[in-house]
Design a protein around this motif. Sequence first.
Motif, PDB file in Angstrom:
ATOM      1  N   ALA A 112     -28.411 -55.703 -26.569  1.00 47.94           N
ATOM      2  CA  ALA A 112     -29.527 -55.039 -25.890  1.00 47.94           C
ATOM      3  C   ALA A 112     -29.509 -55.489 -24.431  1.00 47.94           C
ATOM      4  O   ALA A 112     -29.770 -56.653 -24.127  1.00 47.94           O
ATOM      5  CB  ALA A 112     -30.844 -55.406 -26.554  1.00 47.94           C
ATOM      6  N   ILE A 113     -29.171 -54.577 -23.548  1.00 44.83           N
ATOM      7  CA  ILE A 113     -29.062 -54.876 -22.120  1.00 44.83           C
ATOM      8  C   ILE A 113     -30.420 -54.679 -21.459  1.00 44.83           C
ATOM      9  O   ILE A 113     -31.076 -53.645 -21.646  1.00 44.83           O
ATOM     10  CB  ILE A 113     -28.004 -53.977 -21.454  1.00 44.83           C
ATOM     11  N   HIS A 114     -30.841 -55.681 -20.684  1.00 45.58           N
ATOM     12  CA  HIS A 114     -32.088 -55.559 -19.918  1.00 45.58           C
ATOM     13  C   HIS A 114     -31.893 -54.494 -18.846  1.00 45.58           C
ATOM     14  O   HIS A 114     -30.995 -54.593 -18.003  1.00 45.58           O
ATOM     15  CB  HIS A 114     -32.438 -56.885 -19.234  1.00 45.58           C
ATOM     16  N   VAL A 115     -32.742 -53.482 -18.878  1.00 42.31           N
ATOM     17  CA  VAL A 115     -32.611 -52.360 -17.950  1.00 42.31           C
ATOM     18  C   VAL A 115     -32.678 -52.820 -16.492  1.00 42.31           C
ATOM     19  O   VAL A 115     -31.951 -52.313 -15.642  1.00 42.31           O
ATOM     20  CB  VAL A 115     -33.681 -51.286 -18.244  1.00 42.31           C
ATOM     21  N   GLY A 116     -33.506 -53.814 -16.202  1.00 43.02           N
ATOM     22  CA  GLY A 116     -33.614 -54.312 -14.828  1.00 43.02           C
ATOM     23  C   GLY A 116     -32.335 -54.928 -14.297  1.00 43.02           C
ATOM     24  O   GLY A 116     -32.161 -55.057 -13.096  1.00 43.02           O
ATOM     25  N   SER A 117     -31.406 -55.284 -15.192  1.00 35.98           N
ATOM     26  CA  SER A 117     -30.144 -55.872 -14.748  1.00 35.98           C
ATOM     27  C   SER A 117     -29.075 -54.821 -14.464  1.00 35.98           C
ATOM     28  O   SER A 117     -28.009 -55.143 -13.948  1.00 35.98           O
ATOM     29  CB  SER A 117     -29.616 -56.867 -15.798  1.00 35.98           C
ATOM     30  N   LEU A 118     -29.338 -53.567 -14.809  1.00 37.94           N
ATOM     31  CA  LEU A 118     -28.360 -52.500 -14.584  1.00 37.94           C
ATOM     32  C   LEU A 118     -28.221 -52.183 -13.093  1.00 37.94           C
ATOM     33  O   LEU A 118     -29.199 -52.210 -12.343  1.00 37.94           O
ATOM     34  CB  LEU A 118     -28.781 -51.220 -15.304  1.00 37.94           C
ATOM     35  N   ASP A 119     -27.002 -51.848 -12.687  1.00 35.74           N
ATOM     36  CA  ASP A 119     -26.792 -51.402 -11.305  1.00 35.74           C
ATOM     37  C   ASP A 119     -27.563 -50.114 -11.042  1.00 35.74           C
ATOM     38  O   ASP A 119     -28.056 -49.900  -9.933  1.00 35.74           O
ATOM     39  CB  ASP A 119     -25.296 -51.160 -11.032  1.00 35.74           C
ATOM     40  N   ASP A 120     -27.630 -49.253 -12.045  1.00 34.91           N
ATOM     41  CA  ASP A 120     -28.338 -47.980 -11.908  1.00 34.91           C
ATOM     42  C   ASP A 120     -29.368 -47.844 -13.022  1.00 34.91           C
ATOM     43  O   ASP A 120     -29.123 -47.195 -14.040  1.00 34.91           O
ATOM     44  CB  ASP A 120     -27.352 -46.811 -11.952  1.00 34.91           C
ATOM     45  N   PRO A 121     -30.541 -48.461 -12.867  1.00 30.17           N
ATOM     46  CA  PRO A 121     -31.541 -48.367 -13.925  1.00 30.17           C
ATOM     47  C   PRO A 121     -32.110 -46.962 -14.111  1.00 30.17           C
ATOM     48  O   PRO A 121     -32.792 -46.706 -15.096  1.00 30.17           O
ATOM     49  CB  PRO A 121     -32.623 -49.363 -13.499  1.00 30.17           C
ATOM     50  N   SER A 122     -31.796 -46.035 -13.200  1.00 30.74           N
ATOM     51  CA  SER A 122     -32.299 -44.668 -13.359  1.00 30.74           C
ATOM     52  C   SER A 122     -31.642 -43.964 -14.548  1.00 30.74           C
ATOM     53  O   SER A 122     -32.130 -42.922 -14.987  1.00 30.74           O
ATOM     54  CB  SER A 122     -32.083 -43.858 -12.080  1.00 30.74           C
ATOM     55  N   CYS A 123     -30.585 -44.541 -15.106  1.00 29.85           N
ATOM     56  CA  CYS A 123     -29.935 -43.942 -16.278  1.00 29.85           C
ATOM     57  C   CYS A 123     -30.736 -44.203 -17.551  1.00 29.85           C
ATOM     58  O   CYS A 123     -30.427 -43.655 -18.601  1.00 29.85           O
ATOM     59  CB  CYS A 123     -28.510 -44.462 -16.437  1.00 29.85           C
ATOM     60  N   PHE A 124     -31.765 -45.034 -17.467  1.00 28.81           N
ATOM     61  CA  PHE A 124     -32.588 -45.391 -18.623  1.00 28.81           C
ATOM     62  C   PHE A 124     -33.559 -44.269 -18.946  1.00 28.81           C
ATOM     63  O   PHE A 124     -34.339 -43.840 -18.102  1.00 28.81           O
ATOM     64  CB  PHE A 124     -33.356 -46.677 -18.303  1.00 28.81           C
ATOM     65  N   HIS A 125     -33.494 -43.796 -20.188  1.00 30.53           N
ATOM     66  CA  HIS A 125     -34.393 -42.758 -20.678  1.00 30.53           C
ATOM     67  C   HIS A 125     -34.954 -43.238 -22.013  1.00 30.53           C
ATOM     68  O   HIS A 125     -34.351 -42.992 -23.062  1.00 30.53           O
ATOM     69  CB  HIS A 125     -33.666 -41.423 -20.826  1.00 30.53           C
ATOM     70  N   PRO A 126     -36.088 -43.946 -21.986  1.00 32.34           N
ATOM     71  CA  PRO A 126     -36.608 -44.541 -23.219  1.00 32.34           C
ATOM     72  C   PRO A 126     -36.983 -43.494 -24.258  1.00 32.34           C
ATOM     73  O   PRO A 126     -37.441 -42.408 -23.920  1.00 32.34           O
ATOM     74  CB  PRO A 126     -37.838 -45.316 -22.754  1.00 32.34           C
ATOM     75  N   GLY A 127     -36.753 -43.874 -25.519  1.00 31.60           N
ATOM     76  CA  GLY A 127     -37.093 -42.983 -26.611  1.00 31.60           C
ATOM     77  C   GLY A 127     -38.169 -43.532 -27.523  1.00 31.60           C
ATOM     78  O   GLY A 127     -38.691 -42.815 -28.363  1.00 31.60           O
ATOM     79  N   MET A 128     -38.499 -44.837 -27.349  1.00 40.59           N
ATOM     80  CA  MET A 128     -39.490 -45.430 -28.238  1.00 40.59           C
ATOM     81  C   MET A 128     -40.084 -46.697 -27.637  1.00 40.59           C
ATOM     82  O   MET A 128     -39.562 -47.250 -26.665  1.00 40.59           O
ATOM     83  CB  MET A 128     -38.881 -45.747 -29.601  1.00 40.59           C
ATOM     84  N   VAL A 129     -41.173 -47.115 -28.275  1.00 43.02           N
ATOM     85  CA  VAL A 129     -41.830 -48.383 -27.964  1.00 43.02           C
ATOM     86  C   VAL A 129     -41.862 -49.178 -29.266  1.00 43.02           C
ATOM     87  O   VAL A 129     -42.309 -48.662 -30.290  1.00 43.02           O
ATOM     88  CB  VAL A 129     -43.270 -48.182 -27.438  1.00 43.02           C
ATOM     89  N   THR A 130     -41.355 -50.419 -29.224  1.00 40.87           N
ATOM     90  CA  THR A 130     -41.407 -51.282 -30.397  1.00 40.87           C
ATOM     91  C   THR A 130     -42.459 -52.374 -30.194  1.00 40.87           C
ATOM     92  O   THR A 130     -42.807 -52.703 -29.074  1.00 40.87           O
ATOM     93  CB  THR A 130     -40.039 -51.918 -30.692  1.00 40.87           C
ATOM     94  N   TYR A 131     -42.955 -52.893 -31.289  1.00 41.88           N
ATOM     95  CA  TYR A 131     -43.999 -53.924 -31.302  1.00 41.88           C
ATOM     96  C   TYR A 131     -45.239 -53.503 -30.512  1.00 41.88           C
ATOM     97  O   TYR A 131     -45.883 -54.309 -29.847  1.00 41.88           O
ATOM     98  CB  TYR A 131     -43.457 -55.279 -30.844  1.00 41.88           C
ATOM     99  N   ALA A 132     -45.575 -52.224 -30.639  1.00 41.98           N
ATOM    100  CA  ALA A 132     -46.763 -51.701 -29.959  1.00 41.98           C
ATOM    101  C   ALA A 132     -48.037 -52.383 -30.428  1.00 41.98           C
ATOM    102  O   ALA A 132     -49.030 -52.428 -29.699  1.00 41.98           O
ATOM    103  CB  ALA A 132     -46.860 -50.191 -30.151  1.00 41.98           C
ATOM    104  N   ALA A 133     -48.017 -52.957 -31.627  1.00 39.38           N
ATOM    105  CA  ALA A 133     -49.190 -53.673 -32.134  1.00 39.38           C
ATOM    106  C   ALA A 133     -49.510 -54.900 -31.288  1.00 39.38           C
ATOM    107  O   ALA A 133     -50.634 -55.394 -31.312  1.00 39.38           O
ATOM    108  CB  ALA A 133     -48.975 -54.089 -33.590  1.00 39.38           C
ATOM    109  N   ARG A 134     -48.546 -55.353 -30.522  1.00 37.71           N
ATOM    110  CA  ARG A 134     -48.753 -56.530 -29.677  1.00 37.71           C
ATOM    111  C   ARG A 134     -48.951 -56.169 -28.203  1.00 37.71           C
ATOM    112  O   ARG A 134     -48.962 -57.039 -27.333  1.00 37.71           O
ATOM    113  CB  ARG A 134     -47.561 -57.463 -29.814  1.00 37.71           C
ATOM    114  N   ALA A 135     -49.098 -54.904 -27.923  1.00 38.66           N
ATOM    115  CA  ALA A 135     -49.246 -54.453 -26.538  1.00 38.66           C
ATOM    116  C   ALA A 135     -50.495 -55.053 -25.894  1.00 38.66           C
ATOM    117  O   ALA A 135     -51.537 -55.180 -26.539  1.00 38.66           O
ATOM    118  CB  ALA A 135     -49.340 -52.935 -26.487  1.00 38.66           C
TER     119      ALA A 135
END
Length: 138
Positions: A96-119
């Motif tokens: 699991a790559i941290h999106v903030g560490s990517l050279d181009d984080p604009s390629c990130f297109h999230p599809g879900m949220v996990t552990y939403a119970a702890r939001a």
Amino acid sequence: MSEAYTGGCACGAIRYEKAGAPIAALHCQCRQCQQRSGTGHASYVVLDRRDDLIVRGELQTWPVAGDSGNVKHNAFCPICGSSVFVTFEAMPEMIAIHVGSLDDPSCFHPGMVTYAARAQQWDRVGPGLKSFAEMPPG
């Protein structure tokens, strides 16, 4: 479609490259991700087959047990402290790559949220995204 993901830490001492099609792209709101990111969630691109990961520089890792009791290893730069990715003992084929560490984080297109119970009440991410109270079923 297979993409090449490149990135590294904030100071440039760590660089990585990983090819592959994402298995998942998500925001995680578990307490460990909150603590590691310093905010309400962490965002990841999850890829298969760690063996073709190319890393330049000397990473450090620290292990932590997740809710399941399974150990995950958080990889970070020992110089600047930036988190770059997480690996899992129970699923060694995944990274699991941290999106903030990517050279181009604009390629990130999230599809879900996990552990939403702890939001945290103030951390509202991805309205309309599929949301799971914990991890989605396998």
